[in-house]
Design a protein around this motif. Structure first.
Motif, PDB file in Angstrom:
ATOM      1  N   VAL A  56      28.528  -3.816  25.313  1.00  0.00           N
ATOM      2  CA  VAL A  56      27.617  -4.994  25.216  1.00  0.00           C
ATOM      3  C   VAL A  56      26.132  -4.394  25.650  1.00  0.00           C
ATOM      4  O   VAL A  56      25.776  -3.999  26.654  1.00  0.00           O
ATOM      5  CB  VAL A  56      27.706  -5.870  26.277  1.00  0.00           C
ATOM      6  CG1 VAL A  56      26.716  -7.009  26.423  1.00  0.00           C
ATOM      7  CG2 VAL A  56      29.266  -6.434  26.255  1.00  0.00           C
ATOM      8  N   PRO A  57      25.533  -4.065  24.362  1.00  0.00           N
ATOM      9  CA  PRO A  57      24.037  -3.729  24.783  1.00  0.00           C
ATOM     10  C   PRO A  57      23.253  -5.111  24.986  1.00  0.00           C
ATOM     11  O   PRO A  57      23.634  -6.055  24.562  1.00  0.00           O
ATOM     12  CB  PRO A  57      23.405  -3.100  23.287  1.00  0.00           C
ATOM     13  CG  PRO A  57      24.504  -3.655  22.117  1.00  0.00           C
ATOM     14  CD  PRO A  57      25.665  -4.195  22.958  1.00  0.00           C
ATOM     15  N   TYR A  58      21.946  -4.980  25.707  1.00  0.00           N
ATOM     16  CA  TYR A  58      21.316  -5.894  26.176  1.00  0.00           C
ATOM     17  C   TYR A  58      20.030  -5.836  26.427  1.00  0.00           C
ATOM     18  O   TYR A  58      19.484  -4.594  26.678  1.00  0.00           O
ATOM     19  CB  TYR A  58      22.042  -6.828  27.209  1.00  0.00           C
ATOM     20  CG  TYR A  58      22.163  -6.013  28.461  1.00  0.00           C
ATOM     21  CD1 TYR A  58      23.177  -5.183  28.741  1.00  0.00           C
ATOM     22  CD2 TYR A  58      21.538  -6.485  29.598  1.00  0.00           C
ATOM     23  CE1 TYR A  58      23.232  -4.277  30.086  1.00  0.00           C
ATOM     24  CE2 TYR A  58      21.484  -5.873  30.725  1.00  0.00           C
ATOM     25  CZ  TYR A  58      22.421  -4.772  31.031  1.00  0.00           C
ATOM     26  OH  TYR A  58      22.569  -4.244  32.190  1.00  0.00           O
ATOM     27  N   GLU A  59      19.187  -6.779  26.525  1.00  0.00           N
ATOM     28  CA  GLU A  59      17.817  -6.676  26.645  1.00  0.00           C
ATOM     29  C   GLU A  59      17.611  -6.932  28.154  1.00  0.00           C
ATOM     30  O   GLU A  59      18.068  -8.054  28.709  1.00  0.00           O
ATOM     31  CB  GLU A  59      17.025  -7.643  25.669  1.00  0.00           C
ATOM     32  CG  GLU A  59      16.891  -7.358  24.296  1.00  0.00           C
ATOM     33  CD  GLU A  59      16.208  -6.060  24.183  1.00  0.00           C
ATOM     34  OE1 GLU A  59      15.340  -5.631  24.726  1.00  0.00           O
ATOM     35  OE2 GLU A  59      16.762  -5.237  23.102  1.00  0.00           O
ATOM     36  N   TYR A  60      16.494  -6.421  28.731  1.00  0.00           N
ATOM     37  CA  TYR A  60      16.297  -6.884  30.291  1.00  0.00           C
ATOM     38  C   TYR A  60      15.416  -7.658  30.229  1.00  0.00           C
ATOM     39  O   TYR A  60      14.255  -7.767  29.610  1.00  0.00           O
ATOM     40  CB  TYR A  60      15.742  -5.484  30.653  1.00  0.00           C
ATOM     41  CG  TYR A  60      15.269  -5.762  32.234  1.00  0.00           C
ATOM     42  CD1 TYR A  60      16.472  -5.293  33.338  1.00  0.00           C
ATOM     43  CD2 TYR A  60      14.035  -6.000  33.002  1.00  0.00           C
ATOM     44  CE1 TYR A  60      16.279  -5.628  34.493  1.00  0.00           C
ATOM     45  CE2 TYR A  60      13.908  -6.027  34.337  1.00  0.00           C
ATOM     46  CZ  TYR A  60      15.113  -5.984  35.117  1.00  0.00           C
ATOM     47  OH  TYR A  60      14.798  -6.024  36.430  1.00  0.00           O
ATOM     48  N   GLY A  61      15.625  -8.988  30.827  1.00  0.00           N
ATOM     49  CA  GLY A  61      14.821 -10.082  30.610  1.00  0.00           C
ATOM     50  C   GLY A  61      14.014 -10.645  32.130  1.00  0.00           C
ATOM     51  O   GLY A  61      13.581 -11.535  32.062  1.00  0.00           O
ATOM     52  N   ILE A  62      14.093  -9.569  32.725  1.00  0.00           N
ATOM     53  CA  ILE A  62      13.367 -10.236  34.354  1.00  0.00           C
ATOM     54  C   ILE A  62      11.936  -9.372  34.512  1.00  0.00           C
ATOM     55  O   ILE A  62      12.025  -8.291  33.978  1.00  0.00           O
ATOM     56  CB  ILE A  62      14.235  -9.858  35.479  1.00  0.00           C
ATOM     57  CG1 ILE A  62      15.647 -10.191  35.343  1.00  0.00           C
ATOM     58  CG2 ILE A  62      13.585 -10.419  36.596  1.00  0.00           C
ATOM     59  CD1 ILE A  62      16.569  -9.626  36.312  1.00  0.00           C
ATOM     60  N   THR A  63      11.013 -10.277  34.793  1.00  0.00           N
ATOM     61  CA  THR A  63       9.670  -9.629  34.890  1.00  0.00           C
ATOM     62  C   THR A  63       9.400  -9.127  36.202  1.00  0.00           C
ATOM     63  O   THR A  63       8.591  -9.741  37.089  1.00  0.00           O
ATOM     64  CB  THR A  63       8.598 -10.821  34.527  1.00  0.00           C
ATOM     65  OG1 THR A  63       8.689 -11.994  35.675  1.00  0.00           O
ATOM     66  CG2 THR A  63       8.766 -11.396  33.291  1.00  0.00           C
ATOM     67  N   THR A  64      10.258  -8.190  36.552  1.00  0.00           N
ATOM     68  CA  THR A  64      10.339  -7.567  37.725  1.00  0.00           C
ATOM     69  C   THR A  64       9.134  -6.291  37.882  1.00  0.00           C
ATOM     70  O   THR A  64       8.738  -5.899  38.965  1.00  0.00           O
ATOM     71  CB  THR A  64      11.568  -6.784  37.935  1.00  0.00           C
ATOM     72  OG1 THR A  64      11.912  -5.839  36.928  1.00  0.00           O
ATOM     73  CG2 THR A  64      12.741  -7.691  38.311  1.00  0.00           C
ATOM     74  N   ASP A  65       8.399  -6.162  36.726  1.00  0.00           N
ATOM     75  CA  ASP A  65       7.125  -5.519  36.753  1.00  0.00           C
ATOM     76  C   ASP A  65       5.935  -6.130  36.963  1.00  0.00           C
ATOM     77  O   ASP A  65       4.658  -5.732  37.156  1.00  0.00           O
ATOM     78  CB  ASP A  65       6.955  -4.802  35.281  1.00  0.00           C
ATOM     79  CG  ASP A  65       7.036  -5.845  34.110  1.00  0.00           C
ATOM     80  OD1 ASP A  65       7.085  -7.087  34.521  1.00  0.00           O
ATOM     81  OD2 ASP A  65       6.551  -5.293  33.120  1.00  0.00           O
ATOM     82  N   SER A  66       5.929  -7.660  37.174  1.00  0.00           N
ATOM     83  CA  SER A  66       4.697  -8.306  37.848  1.00  0.00           C
ATOM     84  C   SER A  66       4.006  -7.901  38.830  1.00  0.00           C
ATOM     85  O   SER A  66       4.912  -7.287  39.806  1.00  0.00           O
ATOM     86  CB  SER A  66       5.095  -9.819  37.625  1.00  0.00           C
ATOM     87  OG  SER A  66       4.209 -10.604  38.384  1.00  0.00           O
ATOM     88  N   PRO A  67       2.704  -7.828  39.133  1.00  0.00           N
ATOM     89  CA  PRO A  67       2.107  -7.449  40.521  1.00  0.00           C
ATOM     90  C   PRO A  67       2.277  -8.491  41.556  1.00  0.00           C
ATOM     91  O   PRO A  67       1.896  -8.179  42.444  1.00  0.00           O
ATOM     92  CB  PRO A  67       0.796  -7.323  39.968  1.00  0.00           C
ATOM     93  CG  PRO A  67       0.552  -8.308  38.814  1.00  0.00           C
ATOM     94  CD  PRO A  67       1.794  -8.015  37.918  1.00  0.00           C
ATOM     95  N   HIS A  68       2.732  -9.829  41.139  1.00  0.00           N
ATOM     96  CA  HIS A  68       3.056 -10.800  41.950  1.00  0.00           C
ATOM     97  C   HIS A  68       4.276 -11.167  42.384  1.00  0.00           C
ATOM     98  O   HIS A  68       5.140 -11.458  41.532  1.00  0.00           O
ATOM     99  CB  HIS A  68       2.441 -12.043  41.419  1.00  0.00           C
ATOM    100  CG  HIS A  68       1.021 -11.883  40.817  1.00  0.00           C
ATOM    101  ND1 HIS A  68      -0.220 -11.641  41.290  1.00  0.00           N
ATOM    102  CD2 HIS A  68       0.472 -11.787  39.375  1.00  0.00           C
ATOM    103  CE1 HIS A  68      -1.058 -11.619  40.887  1.00  0.00           C
ATOM    104  NE2 HIS A  68      -0.690 -11.767  39.602  1.00  0.00           N
TER     105      HIS A  68
END
Length: 319
Positions: free
Chosen positions: A135-147
């Motif tokens: 199962v390859p998959y895309e990372y969908g979480i915006t954990t790179d947000s400054p907020h």
């Protein structure tokens, strides 16, 4: 002369991991980034795990093997191995996963380039027992947000990866409540980390999470059995499933309360948590991708053997 203190510590808690342990050792010891210690805490294994660990430790001075006198459960063992590590950076490793040669180097570089980032990980895929991509998959979480509230909101509602196995700043990790043993305690644990600062995802496929019949989640299909595997003290009538689920929800609220947030950000996080609790997250939100139905990886043009150090040459593999 003062002993060398490694920059990075890798903590590998293990119990009865003989089937894949040598492959994981080879992948970690073959990394292009070499300034690390590998601390292994054996949870009183009853198979050939101890023999494999001692054999590798005799060959590579970066390995420190600690055998526990009794099985304390997976969660306490994860917490214990961290207390035994010395590096300014830290990463948990699993005895059955595989790691591309540049995983550690790319994650450490990301942390060095971005002082605000508290955790760095990479593109990921699930592999089967034979090391084939499942199962390859895309990372969908915006954990790179400054907020922080946006990172937390996205973490609650978006499907994500195994940030638990990223490279983290050890001083930040010491400020987070240790890993607990209720249902999905790893999610609340990472949720608290995400409130401390942004994550960075290296845009390369470098981490391979192995799915196999003896993996803890497969071997313990019920919520209660998974929690007992995390900590044997969870067995018995004092820990019914409703309590384990209630602790899960409370774990998010406690993470918000402890995190270094402004009053406005704290209120925003509580609002996101309330929305998550009172509405149905879309299908798949928050679950591990390897727990989903397998997909056809035919379109993925990647060779795990080419990426991972030591594949196909496992001197420590037991007969």
């Amino acid at each position: 002369m003062t002993p060398h203190r490694p920059r990075l510590s890798i903590g590998l808690p293990v119990y009865n991991g003989e089937e894949y342990l040598a492959e994981s050792f080879d992948a970690l010891l073959g990394q292009t980034y070499e300034d690390f210690e590998l601390v292994v805490t054996d949870n009183d294994s009853t198979d050939g795990t101890e023999e494999i660990c001692r054999k590798y430790a005799a060959r590579d001075s970066r390995i420190r093997y600690l055998r526990l006198p009794r099985n304390i459960g997976a969660a306490p063992n994860h917490n214990y191995v961290f207390t035994q590590c010395k590096g300014e950076l830290f990463k948990w490793a699993s005895h059955d996963d595989l790691y591309a040669r540049d995983l550690l180097r790319r994650c450490v570089e990301a942390l060095d380039e971005r002082p605000d980032v508290v955790l760095a990980h990479s593109g990921q895929a699930v592999i089967d027992g034979d090391g084939q991509v499942k199962v390859p998959y895309e990372y969908g979480i915006t954990t790179d947000s400054p907020h922080a509230p946006e990172r937390f909101r996205s973490f609650l509602f978006e499907p994500g990866g195994d940030d638990f196995y990223g490279v983290m700043r050890a001083d930040m990790l010491r400020r987070v409540k240790p890993h607990d043993s209720y249902h999905h305690a790893d999610r609340t644990f990472v949720a608290e980390i995400v409130l401390h600062g942004p994550f960075h995802q290296v845009p390369e496929l470098l981490y391979f999470r192995r799915d196999h019949p003896t993996r803890a989640e497969r071997a313990n299909p019920s919520k209660r059995s998974r929690c007992v595997n995390l900590d044997p003290r969870r067995a018995g009538p004092l820990h019914p499933t409703p309590r384990l689920l209630a602790e899960y929800v409370w774990g998010f609220a406690s993470a918000i309360r402890r995190a270094p947030l402004s009053p406005a950000d704290r209120r925003a996080c509580y609002r996101h948590l309330a929305a998550w609790m009172t509405s149905r997250a879309r299908p798949g939100a928050g679950e591990r991708v390897e727990d989903r139905a397998p997909v056809d990886p035919a379109g993925l043009t990647v060779s795990v053997d080419a990426l991972v150090a030591g594949r196909g040459n496992h001197e420590g593999k037991q007969a």
